[in-house]
Design a protein around this motif. Structure first.
Motif, PDB file in Angstrom:
ATOM      1  N   ARG A   1       9.808 -65.069 -61.700  1.00 55.93           N
ATOM      2  CA  ARG A   1       9.918 -66.171 -62.650  1.00 55.93           C
ATOM      3  C   ARG A   1       9.309 -65.769 -63.995  1.00 55.93           C
ATOM      4  NH1 ARG A   1      13.478 -69.592 -60.616  1.00 55.93           N
ATOM      5  NH2 ARG A   1      12.713 -71.122 -62.106  1.00 55.93           N
ATOM      6  N   ILE A   2      10.119 -65.857 -65.045  1.00 57.32           N
ATOM      7  CA  ILE A   2       9.641 -65.524 -66.393  1.00 57.32           C
ATOM      8  C   ILE A   2      10.171 -66.565 -67.376  1.00 57.32           C
ATOM      9  CG2 ILE A   2       9.589 -63.042 -65.884  1.00 57.32           C
ATOM     10  CD1 ILE A   2      12.074 -62.807 -67.746  1.00 57.32           C
ATOM     11  N   MET A   3       9.640 -66.539 -68.586  1.00 52.69           N
ATOM     12  CA  MET A   3      10.215 -67.311 -69.684  1.00 52.69           C
ATOM     13  C   MET A   3      11.191 -66.391 -70.410  1.00 52.69           C
ATOM     14  SD  MET A   3       8.885 -70.280 -69.380  1.00 52.69           S
ATOM     15  CE  MET A   3       9.439 -71.080 -70.893  1.00 52.69           C
TER      16      MET A   3
ATOM     17  N   LEU B   1       4.292 -53.955 -63.946  1.00 46.91           N
ATOM     18  CA  LEU B   1       3.505 -53.038 -64.757  1.00 46.91           C
ATOM     19  C   LEU B   1       2.159 -53.689 -65.075  1.00 46.91           C
ATOM     20  CD1 LEU B   1       6.280 -51.925 -67.265  1.00 46.91           C
ATOM     21  CD2 LEU B   1       5.452 -50.664 -65.286  1.00 46.91           C
ATOM     22  N   PRO B   2       1.172 -52.902 -65.492  1.00 42.10           N
ATOM     23  CA  PRO B   2      -0.112 -53.498 -65.911  1.00 42.10           C
ATOM     24  C   PRO B   2       0.072 -54.421 -67.117  1.00 42.10           C
ATOM     25  CG  PRO B   2      -0.281 -51.107 -65.659  1.00 42.10           C
ATOM     26  CD  PRO B   2       1.169 -51.446 -65.560  1.00 42.10           C
ATOM     27  N   GLU B   3      -0.924 -55.202 -67.380  1.00 41.25           N
ATOM     28  CA  GLU B   3      -0.946 -56.103 -68.552  1.00 41.25           C
ATOM     29  C   GLU B   3       0.173 -57.141 -68.518  1.00 41.25           C
ATOM     30  OE1 GLU B   3      -3.526 -55.899 -70.554  1.00 41.25           O
ATOM     31  OE2 GLU B   3      -4.235 -54.102 -69.519  1.00 41.25           O
ATOM     32  N   LYS B   4       0.539 -57.585 -67.321  1.00 40.52           N
ATOM     33  CA  LYS B   4       1.518 -58.664 -67.150  1.00 40.52           C
ATOM     34  C   LYS B   4       2.879 -58.348 -67.760  1.00 40.52           C
ATOM     35  CE  LYS B   4      -1.897 -62.340 -66.757  1.00 40.52           C
ATOM     36  NZ  LYS B   4      -2.396 -63.621 -67.269  1.00 40.52           N
TER      37      LYS B   4
ATOM     38  N   ALA C   1      15.612 -57.745 -76.466  1.00 35.87           N
ATOM     39  CA  ALA C   1      14.363 -57.423 -75.757  1.00 35.87           C
ATOM     40  C   ALA C   1      13.157 -57.728 -76.636  1.00 35.87           C
ATOM     41  CB  ALA C   1      14.362 -55.956 -75.329  1.00 35.87           C
ATOM     42  N   GLN C   2      13.225 -57.354 -77.910  1.00 35.00           N
ATOM     43  CA  GLN C   2      12.108 -57.597 -78.828  1.00 35.00           C
ATOM     44  C   GLN C   2      11.897 -59.092 -79.060  1.00 35.00           C
ATOM     45  OE1 GLN C   2      13.431 -55.096 -82.066  1.00 35.00           O
ATOM     46  NE2 GLN C   2      12.134 -53.383 -81.425  1.00 35.00           N
ATOM     47  N   ALA C   3      12.992 -59.866 -79.092  1.00 25.90           N
ATOM     48  CA  ALA C   3      12.864 -61.313 -79.237  1.00 25.90           C
ATOM     49  C   ALA C   3      12.142 -61.927 -78.036  1.00 25.90           C
ATOM     50  CB  ALA C   3      14.249 -61.956 -79.402  1.00 25.90           C
ATOM     51  N   HIS C   4      12.185 -61.244 -76.894  1.00 26.98           N
ATOM     52  CA  HIS C   4      11.462 -61.676 -75.692  1.00 26.98           C
ATOM     53  C   HIS C   4      10.025 -61.150 -75.664  1.00 26.98           C
ATOM     54  CE1 HIS C   4      15.442 -62.754 -74.139  1.00 26.98           C
ATOM     55  NE2 HIS C   4      14.832 -63.390 -73.158  1.00 26.98           N
ATOM     56  N   GLY C   5       9.613 -60.419 -76.704  1.00 26.54           N
ATOM     57  CA  GLY C   5       8.287 -59.807 -76.705  1.00 26.54           C
ATOM     58  C   GLY C   5       8.256 -58.517 -75.908  1.00 26.54           C
ATOM     59  N   GLY C   6       9.432 -57.940 -75.646  1.00 27.62           N
ATOM     60  CA  GLY C   6       9.527 -56.718 -74.848  1.00 27.62           C
ATOM     61  C   GLY C   6      10.143 -55.573 -75.624  1.00 27.62           C
ATOM     62  N   PHE C   7      10.620 -54.571 -74.890  1.00 28.01           N
ATOM     63  CA  PHE C   7      11.234 -53.396 -75.505  1.00 28.01           C
ATOM     64  C   PHE C   7      12.062 -52.669 -74.457  1.00 28.01           C
ATOM     65  CE2 PHE C   7       7.081 -52.248 -73.922  1.00 28.01           C
ATOM     66  CZ  PHE C   7       7.235 -51.001 -73.350  1.00 28.01           C
ATOM     67  N   ILE C   8      12.761 -51.619 -74.879  1.00 26.87           N
ATOM     68  CA  ILE C   8      13.539 -50.773 -73.967  1.00 26.87           C
ATOM     69  C   ILE C   8      12.996 -49.359 -74.064  1.00 26.87           C
ATOM     70  CG2 ILE C   8      15.814 -49.841 -73.398  1.00 26.87           C
ATOM     71  CD1 ILE C   8      17.026 -52.416 -74.580  1.00 26.87           C
ATOM     72  N   ASP C   9      12.630 -48.805 -72.915  1.00 23.43           N
ATOM     73  CA  ASP C   9      12.090 -47.449 -72.843  1.00 23.43           C
ATOM     74  C   ASP C   9      13.167 -46.536 -72.250  1.00 23.43           C
ATOM     75  OD1 ASP C   9      10.089 -45.501 -73.118  1.00 23.43           O
ATOM     76  OD2 ASP C   9       9.506 -45.717 -71.013  1.00 23.43           O
TER      77      ASP C   9
ATOM     78  N   SER D   1      19.498 -40.296 -66.726  1.00 25.03           N
ATOM     79  CA  SER D   1      18.608 -41.105 -67.564  1.00 25.03           C
ATOM     80  C   SER D   1      18.107 -42.321 -66.807  1.00 25.03           C
ATOM     81  CB  SER D   1      19.348 -41.601 -68.817  1.00 25.03           C
ATOM     82  OG  SER D   1      19.899 -40.535 -69.550  1.00 25.03           O
ATOM     83  N   THR D   2      16.951 -42.827 -67.258  1.00 28.38           N
ATOM     84  CA  THR D   2      16.462 -44.134 -66.829  1.00 28.38           C
ATOM     85  C   THR D   2      16.183 -44.955 -68.077  1.00 28.38           C
ATOM     86  OG1 THR D   2      15.470 -43.306 -64.782  1.00 28.38           O
ATOM     87  CG2 THR D   2      14.644 -45.413 -65.625  1.00 28.38           C
ATOM     88  N   PHE D   3      16.876 -46.085 -68.192  1.00 29.65           N
ATOM     89  CA  PHE D   3      16.617 -47.054 -69.240  1.00 29.65           C
ATOM     90  C   PHE D   3      15.829 -48.187 -68.603  1.00 29.65           C
ATOM     91  CE2 PHE D   3      19.780 -44.667 -71.371  1.00 29.65           C
ATOM     92  CZ  PHE D   3      19.707 -44.959 -72.725  1.00 29.65           C
ATOM     93  N   SER D   4      14.682 -48.519 -69.186  1.00 27.56           N
ATOM     94  CA  SER D   4      13.807 -49.554 -68.639  1.00 27.56           C
ATOM     95  C   SER D   4      13.681 -50.705 -69.622  1.00 27.56           C
ATOM     96  CB  SER D   4      12.417 -48.978 -68.347  1.00 27.56           C
ATOM     97  OG  SER D   4      12.509 -47.941 -67.389  1.00 27.56           O
ATOM     98  N   LEU D   5      14.114 -51.880 -69.181  1.00 32.47           N
ATOM     99  CA  LEU D   5      13.906 -53.109 -69.944  1.00 32.47           C
ATOM    100  C   LEU D   5      12.537 -53.643 -69.565  1.00 32.47           C
ATOM    101  CD1 LEU D   5      14.738 -55.579 -71.650  1.00 32.47           C
ATOM    102  CD2 LEU D   5      15.936 -56.452 -69.621  1.00 32.47           C
ATOM    103  N   ILE D   6      11.599 -53.630 -70.512  1.00 28.24           N
ATOM    104  CA  ILE D   6      10.220 -54.056 -70.265  1.00 28.24           C
ATOM    105  C   ILE D   6      10.028 -55.443 -70.872  1.00 28.24           C
ATOM    106  CG2 ILE D   6       7.790 -53.437 -70.477  1.00 28.24           C
ATOM    107  CD1 ILE D   6       9.418 -51.193 -69.176  1.00 28.24           C
ATOM    108  N   LEU D   7       9.608 -56.402 -70.035  1.00 29.86           N
ATOM    109  CA  LEU D   7       9.461 -57.786 -70.477  1.00 29.86           C
ATOM    110  C   LEU D   7       8.084 -58.324 -70.107  1.00 29.86           C
ATOM    111  CD1 LEU D   7      12.897 -59.111 -69.185  1.00 29.86           C
ATOM    112  CD2 LEU D   7      12.285 -58.740 -71.585  1.00 29.86           C
ATOM    113  N   PRO D   8       7.537 -59.203 -70.950  1.00 34.99           N
ATOM    114  CA  PRO D   8       6.263 -59.832 -70.581  1.00 34.99           C
ATOM    115  C   PRO D   8       6.464 -60.772 -69.400  1.00 34.99           C
ATOM    116  CG  PRO D   8       7.094 -60.746 -72.637  1.00 34.99           C
ATOM    117  CD  PRO D   8       8.004 -59.622 -72.269  1.00 34.99           C
TER     118      PRO D   8
END
Length: 193
Positions: A55-57, A102-105, A151-159, A168-175
């Motif tokens: 569950r996320i926002m 991941l760490p830091e929520k 992703a950035q609008a969600h406070g996240g990024f893509i690694d 390749s590995t594309f990672s969608l990182i979200l708070p």
């Protein structure tokens, strides 16, 4: 029409509305939407997402767009590799989608392929608008730039991690917000900054 929609999405990312969603449901929907397109290319699509609800926002439509784009890019990377191997016996293409905490929520949605990979010096360019490695008429170069903006609008990024010739590995990182800490049922992207 698709190009215009992507340009509009790129320019309106501060207007994305957020609500409580189950990230797993978003992934499952994206998985369902593209599974036929990927599997008809004789590519194995493997779902390894965590079974418990995540569950996320967020904005389910925007996140779904990112995941669909990353899955189709993985398919294209595998197709490109198989075409370049001409006389060799082609290995089986494989795309794996998984989630991890991941760490830091933060939570990561990983999309891993065994396609052609990307040279390290080209990785910074792939998120630039209109940058594409696809043949003329096959890509607009907007998919990754729009995805990164969402992703950035969600406070996240893509690694990105990639090995040329291996995949390749594309990672969608979200708070990963604690929902009971949220004061409002909805908020806009402006509230995350």
């Amino acid at each position: 029409q698709r190009i215009i929609q992507n340009l509009l999405a790129l320019s309106r990312q501060d207007e994305i509305s957020f609500e409580e969603i189950d990230l797993n449901q978003v992934i499952e929907k994206a998985f369902f939407l593209v599974s036929y397109q990927i599997e008809k290319n004789k590519i194995n699509l493997i779902n390894k997402i965590a079974p418990s609800p995540q569950r996320i926002m967020g904005n389910s439509q925007g996140l779904e767009q990112i995941i669909v784009n990353l899955l189709l890019n993985a398919r294209d990377a595998i197709k490109k590799k198989l075409l370049e191997k001409e006389n060799d016996v082609p290995e089986k293409g494989e795309v794996i989608i998984s989630t991890r905490m991941l760490p830091e929520k933060f939570i990561a949605v990983d999309i891993t392929d065994n396609g052609c990979g990307i040279e390290a010096e080209k990785i910074p360019q792939i998120f630039n608008p209109f940058h594409t490695t696809k043949k003329s008429g096959k890509g607009t170069g907007l998919g990754l730039s729009v995805s990164l903006g969402i992703a950035q609008a969600h406070g996240g990024f893509i690694d990105v991690e990639s090995v040329p010739g291996k995949g390749s590995t594309f990672s969608l990182i979200l708070p990963f917000h604690q929902l009971d800490e949220m004061n409002n049922d909805e908020f806009t992207a402006d509230d995350t900054t």
